[in-house]
Design a protein around this motif. Sequence first.
Motif, PDB file in Angstrom:
ATOM      1  N   ASN A 101       0.827  -1.219   0.000  1.00  0.00           N
ATOM      2  CA  ASN A 101       0.000   0.000   0.000  1.00  0.00           C
ATOM      3  C   ASN A 101       0.857   1.263   0.000  1.00  0.00           C
ATOM      4  OD1 ASN A 101      -2.494   1.328  -0.081  1.00  0.00           O
ATOM      5  ND2 ASN A 101      -2.550   1.577   2.149  1.00  0.00           N
ATOM      6  N   ILE A 102       1.980   1.209  -0.725  1.00  0.00           N
ATOM      7  CA  ILE A 102       2.845   2.378  -0.882  1.00  0.00           C
ATOM      8  C   ILE A 102       2.547   3.030  -2.230  1.00  0.00           C
ATOM      9  CG2 ILE A 102       5.234   3.173  -1.139  1.00  0.00           C
ATOM     10  CD1 ILE A 102       6.081   1.005   0.776  1.00  0.00           C
ATOM     11  N   ARG A 128      16.729  -3.466   3.083  1.00  0.00           N
ATOM     12  CA  ARG A 128      17.349  -3.055   4.336  1.00  0.00           C
ATOM     13  C   ARG A 128      16.285  -2.726   5.375  1.00  0.00           C
ATOM     14  NH1 ARG A 128      22.678  -0.291   4.134  1.00  0.00           N
ATOM     15  NH2 ARG A 128      21.758   1.016   5.758  1.00  0.00           N
ATOM     16  N   VAL A 129      16.471  -3.246   6.566  1.00  0.00           N
ATOM     17  CA  VAL A 129      15.517  -3.000   7.635  1.00  0.00           C
ATOM     18  C   VAL A 129      15.523  -1.537   8.047  1.00  0.00           C
ATOM     19  CG1 VAL A 129      14.902  -3.545  10.025  1.00  0.00           C
ATOM     20  CG2 VAL A 129      15.677  -5.360   8.489  1.00  0.00           C
ATOM     21  N   ASP A 130      16.711  -0.914   8.116  1.00  0.00           N
ATOM     22  CA  ASP A 130      16.817   0.452   8.621  1.00  0.00           C
ATOM     23  C   ASP A 130      16.309   1.499   7.640  1.00  0.00           C
ATOM     24  OD1 ASP A 130      18.923  -0.282   6.994  1.00  0.00           O
ATOM     25  OD2 ASP A 130      20.319   1.144   7.872  1.00  0.00           O
ATOM     26  N   THR A 131      16.154   1.141   6.349  1.00  0.00           N
ATOM     27  CA  THR A 131      15.641   2.105   5.382  1.00  0.00           C
ATOM     28  C   THR A 131      14.341   1.625   4.740  1.00  0.00           C
ATOM     29  OG1 THR A 131      17.003   1.104   3.640  1.00  0.00           O
ATOM     30  CG2 THR A 131      17.924   2.988   4.829  1.00  0.00           C
ATOM     31  N   TYR A 132      13.759   0.592   5.298  1.00  0.00           N
ATOM     32  CA  TYR A 132      12.527   0.013   4.784  1.00  0.00           C
ATOM     33  C   TYR A 132      11.407   1.046   4.852  1.00  0.00           C
ATOM     34  CZ  TYR A 132       9.282  -3.937   4.078  1.00  0.00           C
ATOM     35  OH  TYR A 132       8.358  -4.824   3.586  1.00  0.00           O
ATOM     36  N   ILE A 133      10.846   1.398   3.700  1.00  0.00           N
ATOM     37  CA  ILE A 133       9.769   2.382   3.676  1.00  0.00           C
ATOM     38  C   ILE A 133       8.522   1.760   4.292  1.00  0.00           C
ATOM     39  CG2 ILE A 133       8.312   3.808   2.192  1.00  0.00           C
ATOM     40  CD1 ILE A 133      10.604   3.956   0.223  1.00  0.00           C
ATOM     41  N   PRO A 134       7.933   2.377   5.310  1.00  0.00           N
ATOM     42  CA  PRO A 134       6.795   1.772   6.025  1.00  0.00           C
ATOM     43  C   PRO A 134       5.580   1.557   5.126  1.00  0.00           C
ATOM     44  CG  PRO A 134       7.746   3.587   7.284  1.00  0.00           C
ATOM     45  CD  PRO A 134       8.353   3.652   5.920  1.00  0.00           C
ATOM     46  N   ASP A 135       4.786   0.547   5.460  1.00  0.00           N
ATOM     47  CA  ASP A 135       3.545   0.287   4.739  1.00  0.00           C
ATOM     48  C   ASP A 135       2.649   1.520   4.782  1.00  0.00           C
ATOM     49  OD1 ASP A 135       4.595  -2.202   4.504  1.00  0.00           O
ATOM     50  OD2 ASP A 135       3.123  -3.213   5.780  1.00  0.00           O
ATOM     51  N   GLY A 136       1.942   1.762   3.683  1.00  0.00           N
ATOM     52  CA  GLY A 136       0.999   2.868   3.642  1.00  0.00           C
ATOM     53  C   GLY A 136       1.620   4.233   3.382  1.00  0.00           C
ATOM     54  N   SER A 137       2.928   4.265   3.107  1.00  0.00           N
ATOM     55  CA  SER A 137       3.589   5.543   2.860  1.00  0.00           C
ATOM     56  C   SER A 137       3.305   6.036   1.440  1.00  0.00           C
ATOM     57  CB  SER A 137       5.102   5.414   3.057  1.00  0.00           C
ATOM     58  OG  SER A 137       5.419   5.043   4.379  1.00  0.00           O
ATOM     59  N   THR A 138       3.631   7.288   1.204  1.00  0.00           N
ATOM     60  CA  THR A 138       3.548   7.875  -0.131  1.00  0.00           C
ATOM     61  C   THR A 138       4.920   8.401  -0.521  1.00  0.00           C
ATOM     62  OG1 THR A 138       1.229   8.533   0.125  1.00  0.00           O
ATOM     63  CG2 THR A 138       2.507   9.657  -1.573  1.00  0.00           C
ATOM     64  N   ILE A 139       5.461   7.897  -1.618  1.00  0.00           N
ATOM     65  CA  ILE A 139       6.735   8.401  -2.125  1.00  0.00           C
ATOM     66  C   ILE A 139       6.441   9.667  -2.907  1.00  0.00           C
ATOM     67  CG2 ILE A 139       8.711   7.934  -3.618  1.00  0.00           C
ATOM     68  CD1 ILE A 139       8.405   4.982  -2.958  1.00  0.00           C
ATOM     69  N   GLN A 140       6.857  10.805  -2.343  1.00  0.00           N
ATOM     70  CA  GLN A 140       6.527  12.098  -2.922  1.00  0.00           C
ATOM     71  C   GLN A 140       7.365  12.408  -4.157  1.00  0.00           C
ATOM     72  OE1 GLN A 140       4.005  13.644  -1.846  1.00  0.00           O
ATOM     73  NE2 GLN A 140       3.702  13.070   0.290  1.00  0.00           N
ATOM     74  N   GLN A 141       8.649  12.088  -4.079  1.00  0.00           N
ATOM     75  CA  GLN A 141       9.526  12.444  -5.196  1.00  0.00           C
ATOM     76  C   GLN A 141      10.803  11.627  -5.162  1.00  0.00           C
ATOM     77  OE1 GLN A 141      10.001  16.595  -6.524  1.00  0.00           O
ATOM     78  NE2 GLN A 141      12.188  16.341  -6.197  1.00  0.00           N
ATOM     79  N   ILE A 142      11.305  11.294  -6.348  1.00  0.00           N
ATOM     80  CA  ILE A 142      12.604  10.643  -6.502  1.00  0.00           C
ATOM     81  C   ILE A 142      13.384  11.459  -7.526  1.00  0.00           C
ATOM     82  CG2 ILE A 142      13.838   8.514  -7.004  1.00  0.00           C
ATOM     83  CD1 ILE A 142      11.205   7.015  -6.587  1.00  0.00           C
TER      84      ILE A 142
END
Length: 284
Positions: free
Chosen positions: A52-53, A216-230
């Motif tokens: 759900n990202i 990677r666990v330490d940079t794992y994007i959480p469930d339900g997030s929104t990637i705003q920009q790359i």
Amino acid sequence: MDFKRTQILLLVFFIFFDAYLAFTLITKQQVRQTNRAEVTNVSIETQLKNRNIKINQTLSNESYQLPIVKAETSQVLEKERGTLQGQTARYNNGVLQSTFDQALDLGLGLDRDSKTLTQEQVEAIRHNFLDRPEYFVRGAEYTVWSYSPESRTLTFYMVAYDGYPVVDGTSELRLSFNADFQLREYTQTYQSDFKVLDQPISLISIKDALKLLEKRVDTYIPDGSTIQQISLGYYRTVNLQDFDVYTPVWEITYSQDEASTRTVLVDAVEHQVVTKPNTAVTTP
């Protein structure tokens, strides 16, 4: 006789038990390999969608090539801060921090509902404030910008090469607004004379950068997030007394809610995640 029979029975038992353990371990390993293969065959878009990202841009398959660049160590901020007026400026270890004697009204009409700025507003700030040496040291050299409504900061970035900005905080002008959205203080870092060290080199793709974060666990994007920009930029990889070296980097900005935005950097050459202080940004 009974003792010998017992020994034989125990020996047979342990042989079968060891065989059972070996079979169990082999089976589990095969399952892990199958699962890993299934995940590998799933596209990064599907992996993110399953968690759900959301992504606010299309993930391009375009390949990029950029050079590593070098910048001479600069003392410009320390030498030219004497031109600043109506403010108290402090310089330490390459960072200029300044507070205006009276907060400046930039005439932008910003308020709590403002999510970003228009290009016209930014150009007005450049013309009326950044270009004036009594307000900022060489402010005109900061050409790329982003605005954070959460922290009420407007950040301008210097360009390292061909329009790609330095995004690690070592070449930026960060303006901080007070509760009335007047300019009260700012922080400035500076680099000059960026020069190409060698021919452009191939970079990892956007998708490969996201795949690296997923592992990677330490940079794992959480469930339900929104990637705003790359986006592509540069960050400092070598910091010496006389010069610095900057390498291409993917900057990935994502949010979990309106009040929580994070930025992660992925080295586009070395295929590794870069540590960067958390910042909240909303880009134009």
